[in-house]
Write an enzyme that holds these catalytic residues in place. Sequence first.
Site, PDB file in Angstrom:
ATOM      1  N   LYS A  39       1.234  -1.230  -0.133  1.00 61.71           N
ATOM      2  CA  LYS A  39       0.028   0.376   0.031  1.00 61.71           C
ATOM      3  C   LYS A  39       0.547   1.394  -0.020  1.00 61.71           C
ATOM      4  O   LYS A  39       0.009   2.584  -0.373  1.00 61.71           O
ATOM      5  CB  LYS A  39      -0.690  -0.219   1.237  1.00 61.71           C
ATOM      6  N   LYS A  41       5.214   1.548   0.191  1.00 64.24           N
ATOM      7  CA  LYS A  41       6.409   1.489  -1.018  1.00 64.24           C
ATOM      8  C   LYS A  41       6.736   0.366  -0.434  1.00 64.24           C
ATOM      9  O   LYS A  41       7.229  -0.369   0.618  1.00 64.24           O
ATOM     10  CB  LYS A  41       7.564   3.294  -0.807  1.00 64.24           C
ATOM     11  N   GLY A 118      -4.879  -3.972   0.499  1.00 66.87           N
ATOM     12  CA  GLY A 118      -5.430  -5.457   0.454  1.00 66.87           C
ATOM     13  C   GLY A 118      -5.303  -5.724   1.094  1.00 66.87           C
ATOM     14  O   GLY A 118      -5.536  -5.594   2.124  1.00 66.87           O
ATOM     15  N   ALA A 314      14.883  -7.165  10.871  1.00 63.26           N
ATOM     16  CA  ALA A 314      15.210  -6.846   9.356  1.00 63.26           C
ATOM     17  C   ALA A 314      15.649  -8.039   8.949  1.00 63.26           C
ATOM     18  O   ALA A 314      14.856  -8.842   8.175  1.00 63.26           O
ATOM     19  CB  ALA A 314      14.642  -5.605   8.065  1.00 63.26           C
ATOM     20  N   HIS A 439      45.514  -8.183  12.760  1.00 61.88           N
ATOM     21  CA  HIS A 439      46.564  -7.523  13.977  1.00 61.88           C
ATOM     22  C   HIS A 439      46.689  -5.535  12.900  1.00 61.88           C
ATOM     23  O   HIS A 439      47.705  -5.809  12.102  1.00 61.88           O
ATOM     24  CB  HIS A 439      47.690  -7.953  14.916  1.00 61.88           C
TER      25      HIS A 439
END
Length: 462
Positions: A39, A41, A118, A314, A439
Site C-alpha cells: 500500500k 513503498k 490489500g 529486518a 592485527h
Amino acid sequence: MANDASTVFDLVILGGGSGGYAAALRGAQLGLDVALIEKDKVGGTCLHRGCIPTKALLHAGEIADQARESEQFGVKATFEGIDVPAVHKYKDEVISGLYKGLQGLVASRKITYIEGEGRLSSPTSVDVNGQRIQGRHILLATGSVPKSLPGLEIDGNRIISSDHALVLDRVPQSAIVLGGGVIGVEFASAWKSFGTDVTIIEGLKHLAPLEDENSSKLLERAFRKRGIKFNLGTFFSKAEYTESGVKVTLADGKEFEAEVLLVAVGRGPVSAGLGYEEQGVAMDRGYVLVDEYMRTNVPTISAVGDLVPTLQLAHVGFAEGILVAERLAGLKAVPIDYDGVPRVTYCHPEVASVGITEAKAKEIYGADKVVALKYNLAGNGKSKILKTAGEIKLVQVKDGAVVGVHMVGDRMGEQVGEAQLIYNWEALPAEVAQLIHAHPTQSEALGEAHLALAGKPLHSHD
C-alpha cells in the site's frame, strides 16, 4: 469485487517490507509466478521508517561527536551545530538510493507489483484496487507500527513515535524517551549526539533488557558517562502537556518534564481489518500464529516478519521470507534458530549479541555447567586507537561449545558476523583460538577472548 480469474499466481504476497519482498525476490528466482501487493513503498518499515534512517541519524550524531572530541586525536576542528535540513537530505538520499535499487530488483525478477491496500478475501485470494488477485498460496507480511500504552495518545506534536522523530524539523532542547529497548536507546543516543538533554524511562530494571545483564550494565555506565539520564524499574503512569512541553508522571509519583516525549515501547502487528480472522487464520493479540516453517493453521496461507511473534528484525524477515519461498518451490526448508540470529543495538557504544545469555544458559544447562569469560576492550589495540571502552563476554557450556557472545563497544555490530558463525557452527573455544585474526583489528578481541577461554590467554591475565 471483480474476480480476475484469468491469472492465478503461484504466490500472492500481502506486504512489501523485508519479509514480503525477500519472499518475492527468492520465489521469482526459483521460478514461481509472484504478485507483490504493497500500500505504501516496497521496502517497508526498515528502509523508509526504521533501520536505514535511524542508522543514518546515528552516523550523523557520530560525526558530531567526533568533531567535538577531535582534539583528543590531535586534530583541531570546531563543531558549529546540527543543520537539520541537511541531515534529512543526507538520510533521504541514502533511502532513495536503496529504494531505487530495490525497485529495479523487483522489476528485473518480473514480479507483478501492485500498489494498493490489500485485504485477504479467501484462503487463496487478496482484494486490492477493486480487483481479486488469486494465488495458489498467500503470504501475509503486513508488518508493524509503533505501539503506545493505554491512555497515552501519540499526537505527533509533543508526544511522538519513532516515525515522527525521524522527520522532526528541529533538534529538541530536551526529550523524554519512554522505553529503554532498542528503539529508545538508539534515539536517545542520536539525540544526545545532536545536543539534546535526554532522559530515558524504562519500567524494567535495565536498559536493553533483552540483552545479557552484563551488556546492559556496560551500556548504562557508558550512557551515564555521556550524560544520558535514565530512570529504571518504575513504570509510566501518565503524560500531560505543560506550557512549553510535556510532563511525565511515573507510578511512584516521580515527575519528568521535557520539550518532547518519544514513545518507544515497541511495535505492534498490522492485522486489524485485513480479513485474517474472517478467513480462519489463528491469531493472538493481533499477531498471526505460525509453525517453524512459517505456516499458519490455514494450509494455503503463511506469514512472516513483524506480523508473527518472532524477533522484530529486518534480517529475520528476510530469512523467514526466503524460507517460505524455498518451501513453496519444493526445496528443503530449514527452520530458523532464532537464538542464532545476530542482534545489534546501534547506539554509542553499540551492543551486539548472538546466542543465549548467561542467565538463560544456566537455566537450560545448570549453573555448574556454564562458564562465562569477559574480555575487556582495553586490551585491544584498535579499540584503544578508537578510544572505545567495552567488553566481549563469552558464555560456554563447560567443556563444550560457545552458546552466547555478548559485545559492547563502538563498532561491535561489525564483529557480530564472526560471532554468529561461532554460535551457529557450535564452535569450541580451542577451535576459534586456532584462527589467526588480523592485527590491529577489533576482531582480534573475539580471538583473544577465545584464547583465554581455551586456557591460553595472550594479551590478558590468566
